[in-house]
Enzyme design. Sequence first.
Site, short mmCIF file in Angstrom:
data_model
loop_
_atom_site.label_atom_id
_atom_site.label_comp_id
_atom_site.label_asym_id
_atom_site.label_seq_id
_atom_site.Cartn_x
_atom_site.Cartn_y
_atom_site.Cartn_z
N ASN A 148 0.64 -1.57 -0.42
CA ASN A 148 -0.27 -0.09 0.19
C ASN A 148 1.03 1.55 -0.02
O ASN A 148 1.98 1.39 -0.19
CB ASN A 148 -0.77 -0.24 1.21
CG ASN A 148 -0.45 -0.21 2.36
OD1 ASN A 148 0.62 0.53 2.79
ND2 ASN A 148 -0.42 -1.56 3.46
N SER B 256 8.20 -13.82 -3.70
CA SER B 256 7.69 -14.71 -2.62
C SER B 256 6.69 -14.50 -1.50
O SER B 256 5.71 -14.60 -2.19
CB SER B 256 8.49 -15.51 -1.51
OG SER B 256 9.60 -15.66 -1.68
N LYS C 249 12.16 -19.37 -4.12
CA LYS C 249 11.69 -20.44 -5.03
C LYS C 249 10.79 -21.18 -3.63
O LYS C 249 9.71 -21.53 -4.27
CB LYS C 249 11.90 -21.46 -5.85
CG LYS C 249 12.37 -20.37 -7.17
CD LYS C 249 10.46 -19.71 -7.22
CE LYS C 249 11.04 -18.41 -9.27
NZ LYS C 249 9.26 -17.89 -9.80
N SER D 33 13.05 -15.85 -22.07
CA SER D 33 12.40 -14.84 -21.43
C SER D 33 13.28 -13.84 -20.98
O SER D 33 14.25 -13.81 -21.00
CB SER D 33 11.25 -15.22 -20.34
OG SER D 33 12.52 -15.46 -18.91
P1 NAD Z 1 9.14 -12.28 -17.72
O1 NAD Z 1 10.43 -11.67 -17.83
O2 NAD Z 1 8.61 -12.38 -18.79
O3 NAD Z 1 8.56 -12.21 -16.42
C1 NAD Z 1 8.75 -11.86 -15.22
C2 NAD Z 1 8.04 -10.27 -14.89
O4 NAD Z 1 8.23 -9.60 -13.43
C3 NAD Z 1 8.37 -9.56 -15.96
O5 NAD Z 1 7.39 -8.61 -16.86
C4 NAD Z 1 9.21 -8.41 -15.17
O6 NAD Z 1 8.37 -6.08 -15.28
C5 NAD Z 1 8.31 -7.92 -13.25
N1 NAD Z 1 8.13 -7.93 -12.20
C6 NAD Z 1 9.63 -7.74 -11.38
N2 NAD Z 1 9.69 -7.13 -10.25
C7 NAD Z 1 8.33 -7.21 -9.83
C8 NAD Z 1 7.34 -6.07 -9.29
N3 NAD Z 1 8.38 -5.65 -7.99
N4 NAD Z 1 6.71 -6.11 -9.26
C9 NAD Z 1 5.50 -6.35 -10.77
N5 NAD Z 1 6.54 -6.84 -11.22
C10 NAD Z 1 7.86 -7.42 -11.67
O7 NAD Z 1 10.23 -13.88 -17.58
P2 NAD Z 1 9.38 -15.43 -17.06
O8 NAD Z 1 10.94 -16.20 -16.97
O9 NAD Z 1 8.47 -15.31 -17.65
O10 NAD Z 1 9.28 -15.28 -15.20
C11 NAD Z 1 7.55 -15.61 -14.96
C12 NAD Z 1 7.68 -16.55 -13.60
O11 NAD Z 1 8.26 -17.14 -14.28
C13 NAD Z 1 8.71 -15.94 -12.26
O12 NAD Z 1 7.98 -16.31 -11.31
C14 NAD Z 1 10.05 -17.18 -12.86
O13 NAD Z 1 11.33 -16.93 -11.49
C15 NAD Z 1 9.39 -18.31 -13.45
N6 NAD Z 1 10.24 -19.48 -14.14
C16 NAD Z 1 11.03 -18.84 -15.50
C17 NAD Z 1 11.21 -19.91 -15.76
C18 NAD Z 1 12.10 -19.70 -17.19
O14 NAD Z 1 13.13 -20.25 -17.44
N7 NAD Z 1 11.97 -18.60 -17.79
C19 NAD Z 1 11.78 -20.52 -15.60
C20 NAD Z 1 10.96 -21.50 -14.22
C21 NAD Z 1 10.18 -20.89 -13.94
#
Ligand code: NAD
Length: 229
Positions: free
Chosen positions: A77, A146, A189, A221
Site C-alpha cells: 500500500n 515469494s 522459490k 524470457s
Molecule cells: P519475464 O521477464 O517475462 O517475467 C517476469 C516479470 O516480472 C517481468 O514482466 C517483470 O517486469 C516483472 N516484475 C519484476 N519485478 C516486479 C515487481 N516488483 N512487481 C511487478 N512485476 C515485476 O520472465 P519469465 O521467465 O517468464 O518469468 C515469469 C515467472 O516464471 C517467474 O516467476 C520466473 O521465476 C518463472 N520461471 C521462469 C523460468 C524460465 O526459464 N524463464 C523457469 C522457471 C520459472
Amino acid sequence: GKRAFVAGVADDNGFGWAIAKSLAAAGAEILVGTWVPALNIFETSLQRGKFDESRKLPDGSLMEITKIYPLDAVFDNPDDVPEDIKSNRRYAGSTNWTVQEVAESVKRDFGSIDILVHSLANGPEVSKPLLETSRNGYLAALSASSYSYVSLLKHFLPLMNPGGSSISLTHVASERIIPGYGGGMNSAKAALESDTRVLAFEAGRKHKIRVNTISAGPLRSRAAKAIGF
Ligand code: NAD
C-alpha cells in the site's frame, strides 16, 4: 466467461504472455498487471502493433487485453513506498500501483475475477552465489518473488469468485542446485512452493479457491536472458 488477472506481463516473451494467450484462447477476459518501470514501453509496443503477430490466437483472432494495470508487487500500500521510488521518474507518471490499490481498482472496474496468475520474480543479486549474497539482496528476492504472491492472493481473494483458481510459476532450483540461480532465488522459490501448500489449505477452506504452482522448464524470457540462462 471467466476473467483472469495475470501479474507479470511486460513483453511477449515470458510465461505471463503465453498464459494470458492460453486463457484468452479458452475464452477468458484478460487483465494484466505490468511492472511500473516497464509499463510505458509495453503499452507503446502494444499500441504500435509490435506484438500483433504473437497476439494471434488459434482461431486467427488477436488476443485482446481488456485493461493493463501498473503494478509493483513489492509494495502492499502507499505507506510502504519510500520517497526515492515515489519521486522516481519511471513511477511518478503512474498511480495506484501498490498491490492493495490494484486489487481495489480491479474490484471497482470489474467487480470480480476467476483466475489469478502470478508470473513475476526478481532477485537483484541473482548472478551472485548464495555465499556472496547480501542480506538486502536475499530479502529483496524473497519480497519480489515469494511474498509478492502471498500479498497478491491476500488482496485479490475477496474479489475472487468461489471455485476460482490461482497459479504461480516456480523453478527446479528450489530443490536442486542450479549454479547461476543465485542471490537467494533458490530460497525464494522454496518459500513459494511451501507457501503454495499453506495458501491452498487456507484459501481452499475459506474461499473455495485453488492454489497451485507450476515448476516451469527453461524459457528464454527477458528475465532468463538477463541471468545468462
Ligand atoms: P519475464 O521477464 O517475462 O517475467 C517476469 C516479470 O516480472 C517481468 O514482466 C517483470 O517486469 C516483472 N516484475 C519484476 N519485478 C516486479 C515487481 N516488483 N512487481 C511487478 N512485476 C515485476 O520472465 P519469465 O521467465 O517468464 O518469468 C515469469 C515467472 O516464471 C517467474 O516467476 C520466473 O521465476 C518463472 N520461471 C521462469 C523460468 C524460465 O526459464 N524463464 C523457469 C522457471 C520459472
